[in-house]
Design a protein around this motif. Structure first.
Motif, mmCIF file in Angstrom:
data_model
loop_
_atom_site.group_PDB
_atom_site.id
_atom_site.type_symbol
_atom_site.label_atom_id
_atom_site.label_comp_id
_atom_site.label_asym_id
_atom_site.label_seq_id
_atom_site.Cartn_x
_atom_site.Cartn_y
_atom_site.Cartn_z
ATOM 1 N N ALA B 134 43.165 53.879 60.411
ATOM 2 C CA ALA B 134 42.538 53.392 59.162
ATOM 3 C C ALA B 134 41.621 54.449 58.542
ATOM 4 N N ALA B 135 41.779 55.705 58.970
ATOM 5 C CA ALA B 135 40.870 56.762 58.511
ATOM 6 C C ALA B 135 40.878 56.927 56.999
ATOM 7 N N ARG B 136 42.031 56.708 56.370
ATOM 8 C CA ARG B 136 42.141 56.907 54.912
ATOM 9 C C ARG B 136 42.061 55.587 54.135
ATOM 10 N N VAL B 137 41.769 54.526 54.844
ATOM 11 C CA VAL B 137 41.704 53.215 54.177
ATOM 12 C C VAL B 137 40.312 53.043 53.557
ATOM 13 N N PRO B 138 40.226 52.594 52.285
ATOM 14 C CA PRO B 138 38.904 52.367 51.679
ATOM 15 C C PRO B 138 38.106 51.319 52.467
ATOM 16 N N VAL B 139 36.829 51.564 52.633
ATOM 17 C CA VAL B 139 36.024 50.644 53.454
ATOM 18 C C VAL B 139 35.894 49.268 52.818
ATOM 19 N N LYS B 140 36.155 49.178 51.508
ATOM 20 C CA LYS B 140 36.062 47.853 50.874
ATOM 21 C C LYS B 140 37.143 46.913 51.415
ATOM 22 N N GLN B 141 38.164 47.497 52.050
ATOM 23 C CA GLN B 141 39.214 46.662 52.643
ATOM 24 C C GLN B 141 38.926 46.341 54.112
#
Lengths: 322, 320
Positions: B134-141
């Motif tokens: 999840a390194a590239r996943v936006p933290v809002k998700q």
């Protein structure tokens, strides 16, 4: 210094990732695209007018746009400069100075409240950061983002005026630092309110109210300075009818004290957004009609106001408990 | 010479005042405690006990009204002391424009670590907290649990000497909790000091070397968990045989009882008792009801000890 540059970059990135930025960029692009078909023709003078050059005619997409504008110019160069001054006064001042700044405040007002919300500020302040520097870094980050937008708009206008009107006036670009300064003054108020309340909507509301108050005070001052000399004339016994004797001097004394003890001190203390556009005009004014003293005085007093508000912000952030 | 103590708090008090100083609330009262380097110390206490206030003073977010707090010999809140701290807040807020990776880059830069320099450690930490994919996943998700994991990675990024973790397992599933416990134990093996604020007593019991118990702003206990056993907090396990109704009637007097039926006539029960005389009374009651006691074992419960330490004041307050 590196941590603070990271903070500035992060504020910029946060604003750049907001949807409002893209709306702003689209609006600026549409505005520039709408302005691009506007041309400017110099109309030859005739013997009756007394000028070699008579005026200028705006054209939009090849058609005349409004009547010929009569300007007291003696040469094409002078007319171009006058046209540019007109353009700065009517287009840049109004579009950038009102809508642009309003939009910039709405976009950037959240920077400080977001930083100081619970869960964010405690993490940031657990890092080796100086509290006032954190506040200033976030402030500068918001300004950097707005600077980018102002640069895009003013450079776009510069290109439109240059390509379509043949007026390659580099001095238009002076509007960039002037409007950035204008924005910084209002953003400093938004930042201080955001720091105290941690509410974005409240900081926008108070800033707009403050902005309106500054304009109201400056307008009142200008109006009273025009009207009070008239009262002096009315005070003359020869101008007063026997029935109304004594009423006018009392009224004049009242407005004089409102001016002296209310409007003037407020005007001195508050920033002067209305007068800042004179700075832009000053740099365009080749004949030196605008005195440099009248240009720099609002800049200096507005600058002092900015420094005081930022100083209060630094002090509040340093003293606050989170 | 550097201090041998990671945290040293001396006669610390904190009073909150309302805007005009009309109302005052004492949040901490004369608290003194010290934490040796390399220990896992848990801060316990009921809601409003002053735990968050103490943590915030250690971080410099609040100023003490009286007393001093030091981190590794430096005044708490000073820039030098904060360089040595890795902190995970209870409700971590990460700006929505960040991904897990960019948030770590940003936090690293706040400690003066260049992105390229922090890259290997970032990748290792994201892997360790289970966020590598999840390194590239936006933290809002991110779910709350994922944000907690990211926060923990952020707290460990700059190799701090002291970790201050506020409810680190809040919002995590059992596997996530175990992962956090393992990371905390690994950090201890690396010589770091961990100061933990948690409500999960079972977890605290598993990993802590020491506990500090706060109640109504006062420090009730600070020391090894084993030391609490000597404070007469008794948890008893009984194996009984007899009529269930009779056994229940005899044990009703002692509050919450864990029942486990072994067969038709046999039960295993666990209950908290105030002291030895209460144990005697309980056995007398069971015997009077015709219940046979097959075995009796004394268990230790941090929860029991904790409740015993904080209960008397609560009772006093309730009756006031």
């Amino acid at each position: 210094m590196k941590p603070y540059l990271a903070l500035i970059g992060d504020s910029f990135q946060a604003a750049a990732n907001s949807r409002i930025l893209w709306i702003a960029l689209i609006m600026i692009t549409l505005f520039l695209a709408a302005l691009a078909p506007m041309g400017l023709d110099i109309v030859s003078g005739d013997a009756e007018s007394g000028y070699a050059i008579d005026g200028l005619q705006l054209r939009y997409a090849g058609s005349d746009f409004g009547p010929t504008i009569q300007l007291p110019a003696e040469s094409a160069t002078e007319l171009r400069v006058l046209a540019l001054a007109w353009f700065m006064d009517h287009v840049i001042d109004f579009i950038v100075g009102f809508f642009g700044i309003l939009l910039a405040i709405i976009v950037s007002a959240g920077v400080i409240p977001e930083t100081y919300r619970s869960g964010s500020v405690d993490l940031l302040l657990s890092k080796p950061l100086n509290r006032p520097a954190l506040f200033l870094a976030k402030f500068i980050g918001g300004c950097a983002f707005v600077l980018m937008n102002i640069c895009y708009l003013i450079t776009g206008l510069f290109l439109v005026v240059g390509l379509r009107w043949g007026l390659w006036e580099g001095r238009i670009l002076i509007a960039i630092p002037v409007f950035l300064f204008y924005f910084m003054i209002l953003f400093s108020v938004a930042a201080l309110i955001g720091l105290l309340s941690r509410r974005t909507v409240l900081s926008i509301f108070v800033t707009i109210l403050f902005w309106g108050s500054c304009i109201l005070v400056a307008s009142s001052k200008q109006t009273m300075e025009r009207l009070l000399p008239l009262a002096d004339v009315l005070e003359d016994p020869r101008m007063i009818s026997p029935e109304g004797e004594g009423e006018v001097p009392q009224a004049e004394a009242f407005w004089q004290s409102v001016y002296t003890f209310g409007i003037l001190p407020l005007y001195t203390v508050l920033p002067k957004p209305l007068e800042l556009d004179e700075t832009v005009q000053y740099f365009l004014d080749r004949k030196g009609k605008i005195k440099s003293r009248s240009v720099w005085s609002p800049v200096i007093s507005s600058g002092i106001f900015l420094l005081v508000v930022l100083g209060i912000g630094c002090w509040v952030s340093w003293r606050a408990e989170y | 010479m550097g201090s041998t103590l990671a945290i040293e708090v001396t006669r610390l008090s904190k009073t909150y005042s309302s805007s005009f100083g009309l109302r005052r609330k004492l949040a901490l009262q004369d608290v003194s405690l010290s934490v040796a380097k390399g220990q896992i110390v848990s801060l316990l206490g009921p809601n409003g006990a002053g735990k968050t206030t103490l943590v915030k003073i250690l971080l410099g977010l609040l100023r003490p009204s009286h007393g001093t707090a030091q981190i590794a010999g430096q005044p708490a809140g000073s820039v030098r002391s904060r360089r040595r701290i890795g902190y995970l807040p209870e409700n971590l807020f990460t700006a929505t424009h960040h991904t897990a990776s960019s948030a770590l880059v940003f936090w690293g830069r706040l400690h003066g670590i260049a992105p390229a320099e922090s890259r290997p450690r970032r990748e290792a930490l994201l892997d360790a907290v289970g966020l590598a994919t999840a390194a590239r996943v936006p933290v809002k998700q991110f779910s709350k649990g994922m944000r907690q994991r990211l926060g923990l990675a952020g707290a460990l990024l700059h190799q701090p000497d002291l970790l201050i973790l506020d409810e680190p397992t809040d919002g995590l599933d059992p596997a996530g909790r175990k992962m956090v416990r393992d990371l905390i134990c690994e950090a201890k093996r690396e010589g770091k000091t961990i100061f933990l604020n948690s409500h999960l007593l079972q977890e605290v019991e598993q990993i802590s070397d020491q506990v500090a118990i706060l109640d109504q702003g006062s420090l009730k206990y600070c020391g090894a968990i084993a030391g609490l056993q000597q404070k007469d907090a008794l948890r008893i396990e009984l194996e009984l045989r007899g009529a269930e109704t009779e056994a229940q009637a005899a044990l009703d007097l002692y509050g919450e009882v864990d029942w486990q039926r072994l067969d038709e006539q046999r039960y295993r029960v666990r209950l908290n008792l105030a002291d030895q005389s209460a144990v005697d009374q309980c056995i007398d009651g069971l015997r009077a009801g015709g219940i046979s006691i097959l075995s009796l074992k004394q268990l230790f419960s941090l929860e029991g000890a904790f409740l015993k330490l904080v209960a008397p004041d609560d009772e006093g307050k309730d009756s006031a």
